[in-house]
Design a protein around this motif. Structure first.
Motif, PDB file in Angstrom:
ATOM      1  N   LYS A 214       0.816  -1.213   0.000  1.00 27.51           N
ATOM      2  CA  LYS A 214       0.000   0.000   0.000  1.00 27.51           C
ATOM      3  C   LYS A 214       0.850   1.265   0.000  1.00 27.51           C
ATOM      4  O   LYS A 214       0.332   2.376   0.006  1.00 27.51           O
ATOM      5  CB  LYS A 214      -0.933  -0.003   1.214  1.00 27.51           C
ATOM      6  N   ASP A 217       2.417   2.028  -4.547  1.00 24.89           N
ATOM      7  CA  ASP A 217       1.476   2.220  -5.661  1.00 24.89           C
ATOM      8  C   ASP A 217       1.070   0.899  -6.302  1.00 24.89           C
ATOM      9  O   ASP A 217       0.921   0.803  -7.527  1.00 24.89           O
ATOM     10  CB  ASP A 217       2.069   3.148  -6.728  1.00 24.89           C
ATOM     11  N   MET A 220      -4.899  -2.413  -7.439  1.00 25.40           N
ATOM     12  CA  MET A 220      -5.952  -3.095  -6.701  1.00 25.40           C
ATOM     13  C   MET A 220      -5.938  -4.582  -7.051  1.00 25.40           C
ATOM     14  O   MET A 220      -5.320  -4.993  -8.038  1.00 25.40           O
ATOM     15  CB  MET A 220      -7.324  -2.481  -7.041  1.00 25.40           C
ATOM     16  N   THR A 246      -5.119   1.412 -11.773  1.00 27.28           N
ATOM     17  CA  THR A 246      -5.476   1.604 -10.367  1.00 27.28           C
ATOM     18  C   THR A 246      -4.203   1.569  -9.528  1.00 27.28           C
ATOM     19  O   THR A 246      -3.230   0.904  -9.882  1.00 27.28           O
ATOM     20  CB  THR A 246      -6.430   0.502  -9.868  1.00 27.28           C
ATOM     21  N   ARG A 247      -4.209   2.297  -8.405  1.00 34.15           N
ATOM     22  CA  ARG A 247      -3.081   2.243  -7.478  1.00 34.15           C
ATOM     23  C   ARG A 247      -3.599   2.474  -6.063  1.00 34.15           C
ATOM     24  O   ARG A 247      -4.505   3.283  -5.837  1.00 34.15           O
ATOM     25  CB  ARG A 247      -2.019   3.279  -7.830  1.00 34.15           C
ATOM     26  N   LEU A 248      -3.049   1.710  -5.145  1.00 34.84           N
ATOM     27  CA  LEU A 248      -3.420   1.839  -3.748  1.00 34.84           C
ATOM     28  C   LEU A 248      -2.587   2.937  -3.094  1.00 34.84           C
ATOM     29  O   LEU A 248      -1.393   3.062  -3.346  1.00 34.84           O
ATOM     30  CB  LEU A 248      -3.188   0.519  -3.007  1.00 34.84           C
ATOM     31  N   ALA A 253      -7.874   3.974  -2.827  1.00 32.57           N
ATOM     32  CA  ALA A 253      -7.415   3.673  -4.182  1.00 32.57           C
ATOM     33  C   ALA A 253      -7.652   4.856  -5.104  1.00 32.57           C
ATOM     34  O   ALA A 253      -8.635   5.596  -4.947  1.00 32.57           O
ATOM     35  CB  ALA A 253      -8.136   2.438  -4.724  1.00 32.57           C
ATOM     36  N   GLU A 287     -13.705   2.062  -1.537  1.00 30.06           N
ATOM     37  CA  GLU A 287     -12.317   2.384  -1.226  1.00 30.06           C
ATOM     38  C   GLU A 287     -11.700   3.356  -2.225  1.00 30.06           C
ATOM     39  O   GLU A 287     -10.588   3.866  -2.005  1.00 30.06           O
ATOM     40  CB  GLU A 287     -11.470   1.112  -1.163  1.00 30.06           C
ATOM     41  N   VAL A 288     -12.400   3.634  -3.338  1.00 34.61           N
ATOM     42  CA  VAL A 288     -11.873   4.556  -4.337  1.00 34.61           C
ATOM     43  C   VAL A 288     -11.992   5.986  -3.824  1.00 34.61           C
ATOM     44  O   VAL A 288     -13.088   6.479  -3.567  1.00 34.61           O
ATOM     45  CB  VAL A 288     -12.616   4.403  -5.678  1.00 34.61           C
TER      46      VAL A 288
END
Length: 316
Positions: A214, A217, A220, A246-248, A253, A287-288
């Protein structure tokens, strides 16, 4: 989006702080009880367990600070927010767990090799009671904290929950050691502690891996990315999906999407399609935190040689 998301975030923050406060109170009470019982009951393992429990209070403070910082909004120096601080707290806590587990394992191995079991003083009954109370208290806190961690998708709370579970296992080792000593097997405490230490190290590495993912990057989960692709393809006006990234960032996210729409649409129509797609993504994936959508015209309606006006060519 801001009002509803802020409400969700403040609610999540309240849950995390409440769980952490309860954890501090329980840890202090259990540590005090085990310390007194260990001294009165002549159990070195229980006294060590009590001292180890005092470090839990410090670890919970780390969780509280990490969650508090992660809930701070964006500012001039952090335009994307502070979400990664929560994962940093989980990483720090996993480091503490690794040190703790390694020390327990080293001490257990040293005792097994060098101890003179005939010199070990037999613990009294109060040590058994204290170990049982510690196990019950720690397991209750494990389940309570883990439920909150799953609800909030919090790495730091998950690490704190497993810390409680590992502490319960340490108390199981204390219990087995007390029982073994009372039955004449002085080595039982150290053997149990060594096994527990190996389990602590294994779980710690898993938590550290989750925290690091996390912070770098990481994308998901593949199944979520695939579900998001299917959702985007079903949105009204979307002809195709050109790209999805996508990246955490901590437990949140960020999503970047390129969609294809009819090239003959007006600007406001393309914007409406993008806006509807963004709302659908945020509703399906809570979570986005941020979703950026770029609209590409269908090539059938946008010839490559078509002139594109620029503001620089306009007369003032």
């Amino acid at each position: 989006m801001d009002m509803s998301h802020n409400h969700v975030h403040s609610h999540a923050y309240g849950i995390a702080m409440r769980v952490s406060t309860v954890g501090i109170i329980v840890d202090l009470l259990l540590s005090l009880f085990k310390l007194v019982a260990g001294i009165l009951g002549h159990s070195t393992a229980l006294v060590t367990d009590a001292i180890h429990g005092c470090t839990d209070v410090f670890s919970i403070f780390i969780v509280m600070v990490g969650v508090a910082w992660s809930e701070k909004g964006s500012d001039e120096s952090h335009p994307y927010g502070h979400d990664k601080y929560e994962a940093v707290a989980g990483l720090i806590l996993s480091g503490m767990l690794l040190v703790s587990g390694s020390m327990i394992g080293f001490n257990a191995a040293h005792t097994i090799i060098h101890a003179h079991w005939t010199d070990v003083e037999t613990p009294s009954f109060i040590a058994l009671v204290a170990a049982l109370v510690s196990i019950a208290g720690k397991e209750t806190m494990f389940l309570y904290t883990l439920a909150a961690a799953h609800k909030l998708k919090s790495t730091a709370l998950r690490a704190s929950a497993w810390h409680n579970h590992l502490d319960a296992l340490v108390s199981v080792g204390s219990l087995l050691g007390v029982l073994g000593s009372r039955m004449g097997f002085g080595w039982s405490d150290s053997v149990a502690s060594l096994v527990i230490a190996l389990f602590i190290i294994k779980t710690t590495l898993e938590i550290a891996h989750d925290s690091i993912s996390k912070l770098d990057d990481h994308a998901m989960a593949p199944e979520k990315v695939e579900a998001m692709k299917q959702l985007i393809a079903k949105q009204p006006g979307v002809l195709a999906l050109d790209d999805l990234k996508t990246r955490l960032s901590g437990n949140r996210a960020h999503v970047d999407v390129n969609i294809v729409v009819n090239g003959n649409l007006r600007v406001w129509q393309g914007h409406a399609i993008a806006h509807g797609t963004r709302l659908a993504i945020e509703a399906a994936f809570p979570e986005v935190k941020a979703c950026m959508i770029h609209v590409n015209p269908d090539k059938e309606y946008a010839p490559e040689d078509e002139a594109v006006p620029h503001s620089a060519n306009r007369q003032n």
